[in-house]
Design a protein around this motif. Structure first.
Motif, PDB file in Angstrom:
ATOM      1  N   GLU A   1       0.627  -1.369  -0.018  1.00 51.14           N
ATOM      2  CA  GLU A   1       0.178   0.054  -0.102  1.00 51.14           C
ATOM      3  C   GLU A   1       0.796   1.176  -0.146  1.00 51.14           C
ATOM      4  O   GLU A   1       1.921   1.451   0.406  1.00 51.14           O
ATOM      5  N   PRO A   2       0.298   2.466  -0.617  1.00 52.07           N
ATOM      6  CA  PRO A   2       0.926   3.664  -0.222  1.00 52.07           C
ATOM      7  C   PRO A   2       0.765   3.854   1.064  1.00 52.07           C
ATOM      8  O   PRO A   2      -0.361   3.722   1.815  1.00 52.07           O
ATOM      9  N   PHE A   3       1.672   4.830   1.508  1.00 46.76           N
ATOM     10  CA  PHE A   3       1.460   5.143   3.308  1.00 46.76           C
ATOM     11  C   PHE A   3       2.058   6.593   3.572  1.00 46.76           C
ATOM     12  O   PHE A   3       2.680   7.302   2.703  1.00 46.76           O
ATOM     13  N   ALA A   4       1.878   6.861   4.593  1.00 47.01           N
ATOM     14  CA  ALA A   4       2.084   8.304   5.021  1.00 47.01           C
ATOM     15  C   ALA A   4       3.455   8.119   6.096  1.00 47.01           C
ATOM     16  O   ALA A   4       3.647   6.966   6.762  1.00 47.01           O
ATOM     17  N   VAL A   5       4.417   9.149   6.209  1.00 48.52           N
ATOM     18  CA  VAL A   5       5.374   9.254   7.122  1.00 48.52           C
ATOM     19  C   VAL A   5       5.149  10.696   7.709  1.00 48.52           C
ATOM     20  O   VAL A   5       5.037  11.659   7.042  1.00 48.52           O
ATOM     21  N   LEU A   6       5.214  10.374   9.045  1.00 47.81           N
ATOM     22  CA  LEU A   6       5.256  11.601   9.805  1.00 47.81           C
ATOM     23  C   LEU A   6       6.630  11.705  10.815  1.00 47.81           C
ATOM     24  O   LEU A   6       6.431  10.925  11.664  1.00 47.81           O
ATOM     25  N   LEU A   7       7.269  12.656  10.733  1.00 48.56           N
ATOM     26  CA  LEU A   7       8.371  12.769  11.773  1.00 48.56           C
ATOM     27  C   LEU A   7       8.161  13.534  12.850  1.00 48.56           C
ATOM     28  O   LEU A   7       7.545  14.725  12.713  1.00 48.56           O
ATOM     29  N   GLY A   8       8.613  12.879  14.042  1.00 47.88           N
ATOM     30  CA  GLY A   8       8.187  13.658  15.254  1.00 47.88           C
ATOM     31  C   GLY A   8       8.716  15.090  15.526  1.00 47.88           C
ATOM     32  O   GLY A   8       8.431  15.633  16.503  1.00 47.88           O
ATOM     33  N   ASP A   9      10.005  15.405  14.821  1.00 47.23           N
ATOM     34  CA  ASP A   9      10.541  16.594  15.088  1.00 47.23           C
ATOM     35  C   ASP A   9       9.741  17.693  14.341  1.00 47.23           C
ATOM     36  O   ASP A   9      10.017  18.975  14.521  1.00 47.23           O
TER      37      ASP A   9
ATOM     38  N   ALA B   1      12.530  22.767   1.418  1.00 48.49           N
ATOM     39  CA  ALA B   1      13.175  21.592   2.558  1.00 48.49           C
ATOM     40  C   ALA B   1      11.875  20.714   2.657  1.00 48.49           C
ATOM     41  O   ALA B   1      10.846  21.073   2.775  1.00 48.49           O
ATOM     42  N   VAL B   2      12.420  19.573   2.665  1.00 51.68           N
ATOM     43  CA  VAL B   2      11.321  18.256   3.098  1.00 51.68           C
ATOM     44  C   VAL B   2      11.481  18.572   4.530  1.00 51.68           C
ATOM     45  O   VAL B   2      12.272  18.225   5.255  1.00 51.68           O
ATOM     46  N   LEU B   3      10.077  18.645   5.043  1.00 54.14           N
ATOM     47  CA  LEU B   3       9.919  18.911   6.426  1.00 54.14           C
ATOM     48  C   LEU B   3       8.988  18.070   7.094  1.00 54.14           C
ATOM     49  O   LEU B   3       7.751  18.282   7.737  1.00 54.14           O
ATOM     50  N   GLY B   4       9.180  16.649   7.193  1.00 52.69           N
ATOM     51  CA  GLY B   4       8.704  15.781   8.299  1.00 52.69           C
ATOM     52  C   GLY B   4       7.226  15.243   7.732  1.00 52.69           C
ATOM     53  O   GLY B   4       6.804  14.468   8.500  1.00 52.69           O
ATOM     54  N   ARG B   5       6.933  15.319   6.485  1.00 52.08           N
ATOM     55  CA  ARG B   5       5.430  14.646   5.961  1.00 52.08           C
ATOM     56  C   ARG B   5       5.788  14.214   4.629  1.00 52.08           C
ATOM     57  O   ARG B   5       6.277  14.760   3.882  1.00 52.08           O
ATOM     58  N   TYR B   6       5.435  13.063   4.488  1.00 50.52           N
ATOM     59  CA  TYR B   6       5.546  12.165   3.344  1.00 50.52           C
ATOM     60  C   TYR B   6       4.414  11.308   2.794  1.00 50.52           C
ATOM     61  O   TYR B   6       3.875  10.861   3.690  1.00 50.52           O
ATOM     62  N   ILE B   7       3.907  11.278   1.448  1.00 50.65           N
ATOM     63  CA  ILE B   7       3.091  10.288   1.290  1.00 50.65           C
ATOM     64  C   ILE B   7       3.981   9.354   0.140  1.00 50.65           C
ATOM     65  O   ILE B   7       4.664   9.999  -0.705  1.00 50.65           O
ATOM     66  N   ILE B   8       4.200   8.113   0.524  1.00 51.76           N
ATOM     67  CA  ILE B   8       5.202   7.280  -0.141  1.00 51.76           C
ATOM     68  C   ILE B   8       4.552   5.916  -0.766  1.00 51.76           C
ATOM     69  O   ILE B   8       3.948   5.411  -0.161  1.00 51.76           O
TER      70      ILE B   8
END
Length: 291
Positions: A123-131, A203-210
């Motif tokens: 599945e495609p998914f989300a990534v969230l960085l805690g910083d 800049a990439v800032l901690g949120r992704y859909i991959i």
């Protein structure tokens, strides 16, 4: 096109910038006012429509699991004392569907994402960085990215412009414009470049859909900057094979992995509170005149 149902929150880092506070307390559990940082991230995921969350943790992170677990003794005490609003908050936290896996060795963000392969599947998914905590009461940052994914079908990187002095702290994107003024197709990415080598200030800032194709790339990605497996390097390869987009999301973003950013978040979230904002604003005004 598959719905974005799952999210990954990497939370295995040592948090050395906040020592000694993080010697025995995960940095993700440091509170912004009265709520752990990671809870803001989880709440953003849920508000964006995410159904299942995987926290990639590490040694000494048990407090995260305890926080999102039930607490029978505490709940009974709150009910006994009639503190029903607090009881509801505690129970609501325990109802969130969160899974956990350990990143056994600190090999970088790319390795942390690879740990999620069996959870994500195809599945495609989300990534969230805690910083990165983002304030946007109209539409969460992650929801904005999901909407872009639903429109384009490609992986989406959550970005904002940073100052020239800050480019060496982030993955920086170069790309070509699209019909959407906030959206670019990614052509190149550089992890933490020197100021003179940065292709832009986006800049990439901690949120992704991959998309799940990232896992086969990560499995063969060699250690890069800092001797770690960099997600940026894998995304750059992915962008050479299929469309990857950078979206300049809307919202006030706080770098809570930085002490000054953490203080900014604490002050500004407190000022937005109905129960604290007025009195705290008056205190700050008086403080400024005294110092």
């Amino acid at each position: 096109m598959q719905k974005i149902r799952k999210a990954v929150i990497p939370a295995a880092g040592y948090g050395t910038r906040f020592l000694p506070a993080t010697k025995a307390t995960p940095k993700e559990m440091l509170p912004i006012v009265d709520k752990p940082t990671i809870q803001y991230i989880v709440e953003e995921a849920l508000a964006s429509g995410i159904e299942e969350i995987l926290v990639v943790s590490g040694h000494g992170k048990r407090a995260i699991e305890d926080h999102f677990d039930s607490a029978p003794a505490l709940e009974a005490e709150l009910e006994k004392k009639g503190k029903l609003e607090l009881l509801h908050e505690v129970q609501e936290t325990a109802d969130i569907n969160i899974h956990y896996i350990r990143q056994r060795y600190m090999r970088g963000l790319g390795d942390a994402i690879l740990c999620a392969k069996s959870f994500i599947g195809d599945e495609p998914f989300a990534v969230l960085l805690g910083d990165d905590v983002v304030y946007n009461p109209q539409k969460p940052a992650l929801r904005q990215l999901i909407d872009i994914y639903d429109w384009t079908g490609g992986s989406v990187l959550g970005c904002q412009n940073v100052s020239e002095e800050k480019v060496s702290s982030y993955g920086i994107v170069a790309g070509e414009k699209t019909d959407n003024a906030r959206l670019m197709r990614v052509l190149d990415m550089v992890e933490k470049p020197a100021r003179e080598d940065a292709p832009s200030r986006l800049a990439v800032l901690g949120r992704y859909i991959i998309r799940p194709e990232i896992f086969s790339i990560l499995a063969t990605t060699k250690p890069g900057k800092g001797g770690e497996i960099q997600l940026t390097d894998a995304l750059k390869v992915l962008a050479g094979r299929e469309p990857v987009y950078a979206y300049d999301f809307e919202g006030e973003r706080y770098d809570v992995g930085d002490k000054l950013g953490f203080l900014r978040a604490t002050v500004e979230f407190a000022l937005r509170r109905d129960d604290l904002g007025g009195a705290f604003r008056d205190y700050l005004k008086g403080l400024v005149t005294r110092i």
